[in-house]
Design a protein around this motif. Structure first.
Motif, PDB file in Angstrom:
ATOM      1  N   VAL A  37       0.845  -1.198   0.000  1.00  0.00           N
ATOM      2  CA  VAL A  37       0.000   0.000   0.000  1.00  0.00           C
ATOM      3  C   VAL A  37       0.885   1.254   0.000  1.00  0.00           C
ATOM      4  CG1 VAL A  37      -1.952   1.128   1.105  1.00  0.00           C
ATOM      5  CG2 VAL A  37      -1.612  -1.345   1.395  1.00  0.00           C
ATOM      6  N   TYR A  38       0.489   2.259  -0.775  1.00  0.00           N
ATOM      7  CA  TYR A  38       1.236   3.519  -0.834  1.00  0.00           C
ATOM      8  C   TYR A  38       0.239   4.652  -1.052  1.00  0.00           C
ATOM      9  CZ  TYR A  38       0.407   3.805  -5.857  1.00  0.00           C
ATOM     10  OH  TYR A  38      -0.195   3.910  -7.080  1.00  0.00           O
ATOM     11  N   GLY A  39       0.695   5.876  -0.806  1.00  0.00           N
ATOM     12  CA  GLY A  39      -0.152   7.036  -1.055  1.00  0.00           C
ATOM     13  C   GLY A  39       0.056   8.119  -0.014  1.00  0.00           C
ATOM     14  N   PRO A  40      -0.717   9.219  -0.090  1.00  0.00           N
ATOM     15  CA  PRO A  40      -0.602  10.323   0.861  1.00  0.00           C
ATOM     16  C   PRO A  40      -0.734   9.858   2.309  1.00  0.00           C
ATOM     17  CG  PRO A  40      -2.001  10.945  -0.983  1.00  0.00           C
ATOM     18  CD  PRO A  40      -1.731   9.478  -1.138  1.00  0.00           C
ATOM     19  N   TRP A  41      -0.014  10.518   3.199  1.00  0.00           N
ATOM     20  CA  TRP A  41       0.007  10.206   4.624  1.00  0.00           C
ATOM     21  C   TRP A  41       0.654   8.843   4.898  1.00  0.00           C
ATOM     22  CZ3 TRP A  41      -1.006  13.984   8.042  1.00  0.00           C
ATOM     23  CH2 TRP A  41      -1.808  15.058   7.612  1.00  0.00           C
ATOM     24  N   GLY A  42       1.497   8.376   3.970  1.00  0.00           N
ATOM     25  CA  GLY A  42       2.116   7.060   4.107  1.00  0.00           C
ATOM     26  C   GLY A  42       3.139   6.980   5.226  1.00  0.00           C
ATOM     27  N   ARG A  43       3.679   5.770   5.402  1.00  0.00           N
ATOM     28  CA  ARG A  43       4.631   5.515   6.479  1.00  0.00           C
ATOM     29  C   ARG A  43       6.048   5.887   6.049  1.00  0.00           C
ATOM     30  NH1 ARG A  43       3.373  -0.327   7.009  1.00  0.00           N
ATOM     31  NH2 ARG A  43       5.631  -0.484   7.196  1.00  0.00           N
ATOM     32  N   PRO A  44       6.782   6.606   6.911  1.00  0.00           N
ATOM     33  CA  PRO A  44       8.151   7.003   6.562  1.00  0.00           C
ATOM     34  C   PRO A  44       9.129   5.846   6.431  1.00  0.00           C
ATOM     35  CG  PRO A  44       7.281   8.400   8.302  1.00  0.00           C
ATOM     36  CD  PRO A  44       6.311   7.276   8.145  1.00  0.00           C
ATOM     37  N   ASP A  45       8.777   4.665   6.944  1.00  0.00           N
ATOM     38  CA  ASP A  45       9.684   3.526   6.836  1.00  0.00           C
ATOM     39  C   ASP A  45       9.513   2.779   5.519  1.00  0.00           C
ATOM     40  OD1 ASP A  45       7.097   2.710   7.813  1.00  0.00           O
ATOM     41  OD2 ASP A  45       7.929   0.734   8.218  1.00  0.00           O
ATOM     42  N   MET A  46       8.554   3.186   4.689  1.00  0.00           N
ATOM     43  CA  MET A  46       8.318   2.497   3.426  1.00  0.00           C
ATOM     44  C   MET A  46       9.101   3.141   2.282  1.00  0.00           C
ATOM     45  SD  MET A  46       4.305   1.439   3.752  1.00  0.00           S
ATOM     46  CE  MET A  46       4.436   0.214   2.440  1.00  0.00           C
ATOM     47  N   ALA A  47       9.279   2.364   1.218  1.00  0.00           N
ATOM     48  CA  ALA A  47      10.201   2.762   0.149  1.00  0.00           C
ATOM     49  C   ALA A  47       9.850   4.104  -0.470  1.00  0.00           C
ATOM     50  CB  ALA A  47      10.228   1.682  -0.932  1.00  0.00           C
TER      51      ALA A  47
END
Length: 343
Positions: A187-197
């Motif tokens: 899952v990706y998109g606005p307000w995403g997690r900073p630990d993700m690519a």
């Protein structure tokens, strides 16, 4: 309906709670707001939900507590009278599970047990919970289907989520609790997690720093835009699981049961090479990445690809946002949130 959303300070939980508030449901959020990543981002999400609920005059409140605290969970359910529970709180992250396994036991196993028990004793009409495409682990048959086995996870995070699916089945069987597990695909998109690519790549590209590209950028992911995930979650929640009357115990279908239990994939069904994903980000940012090519990391799988035909059959919905469009929306949000302006 009155709906409990756990993990509503998190990435997906925030988006689900926001959509439910917008459509007029009574929503209770529950989140410990830990420091696995920047708590300021989580607090900003909570502030957005508060502001939205004030504007709409919505029935929304937030409980700041730990799901591993059984007393806190029981108190929330005693006061709640929930029609539905959407359980999205978890210790996420594949790589972190190699460093801090105890966190996954507390959040994903102890916390989930407390949710199951509370749903059972308070007669909740439907429990929907987040699983992950990572449960497919060593499987190589593509696309990944719920009808195939998922019993060879490659890291503890995936093992705890597979355990959640099996724990839910036991409660569906023993107590008639309708449960639906949702296997999310990248899952990706606005307000995403900073630990993700995507978050890491954006930060480093803008700073002129190298990005770490594992497996030399050759592995594929079924990147799924967060709004598509949210639509699938809510549609699934609106239709409580029912027993499959045709289920055959001698030839069991791993996706359904004679109990009110089921599993759905939620993915875009369009695998994209990591290198192409980076190209979409470079295009949105108007800046080239400095790529540091590295081998595949321990616990990572080379490819993911979702078969979402069961989700479409049950809910009439299939994720559809193209990666380039989703990445552009993320970049627009990122520039706005961090007040960076346009390229």
């Amino acid at each position: 309906m009155k709906i409990l959303v756990t993990g509503n300070a998190g990435f997906i939980g925030f988006h689900v709670a926001r959509r439910l508030i917008e459509r007029g449901d009574s929503v209770v959020g529950f989140d410990v707001v830990n420091d696995y990543y920047d708590p300021a981002l989580k607090e900003a999400r909570l502030a957005e939900l508060d502001e939205l609920s004030r504007r709409q005059g919505a029935d929304y409140r937030f409980i700041r507590a730990d799901l591993a605290d059984r007393d806190a969970v029981d108190a929330a359910f005693r006061e709640g009278g929930f029609d539905r529970v959407i359980h999205l709180a978890a210790q996420a992250g594949v790589r972190y599970s190699l460093e801090n396994p105890q966190s996954y036991v507390q959040s994903n196993l102890v916390g989930f047990t407390n949710i199951l028990e509370a749903c059972r004793h308070h007669e909740v009409g439907h429990l929907v919970y987040a699983s992950t495409s990572s449960v497919y682990g060593a499987n190589r048959k593509m696309p990944f289907s719920e009808h195939d086995g998922a019993d060879h996870p490659l890291q503890l995070y995936a093992a705890t989520k597979r355990a959640n699916e099996l724990m839910a089945h036991s409660y569906s069987h023993l107590f008639g609790l309708p449960t639906t597990g949702l296997r999310f695909f990248t899952v990706y998109g606005p307000w995403g997690r900073p630990d993700m690519a995507l978050f890491k790549f954006t930060r480093n590209i803008l700073a002129g720093e190298p990005i770490e590209v594992f497996n030399h950028g050759n592995h594929t992911r079924d990147f799924t835009y967060v709004d598509d995930i949210v639509e699938g979650v809510i549609r699934a929640a609106d239709q409580p699981a029912k027993p499959n009357d045709a289920w055959d115990a001698e030839n069991p279908d791993p996706a359904t049961s004679g109990a009110p239990w089921r599993i759905f994939n939620i993915g875009n069904s369009t695998p994209v090479k990591l290198g192409e994903y980076i190209e979409a980000l470079e295009e949105a940012l108007g800046k080239k990445a400095i790529r540091k090519l590295l081998p595949l990391q321990p616990g990572d799988v080379p490819d993911t690809y979702s078969d979402t035909s069961e989700l479409a059959k049950a809910t009439g919905y299939k994720p559809r946002t193209p990666v380039r469009e989703g990445v552009r929306r993320f970049v627009d949000w990122y520039r706005g949130y961090y007040a960076l302006g346009s390229a």
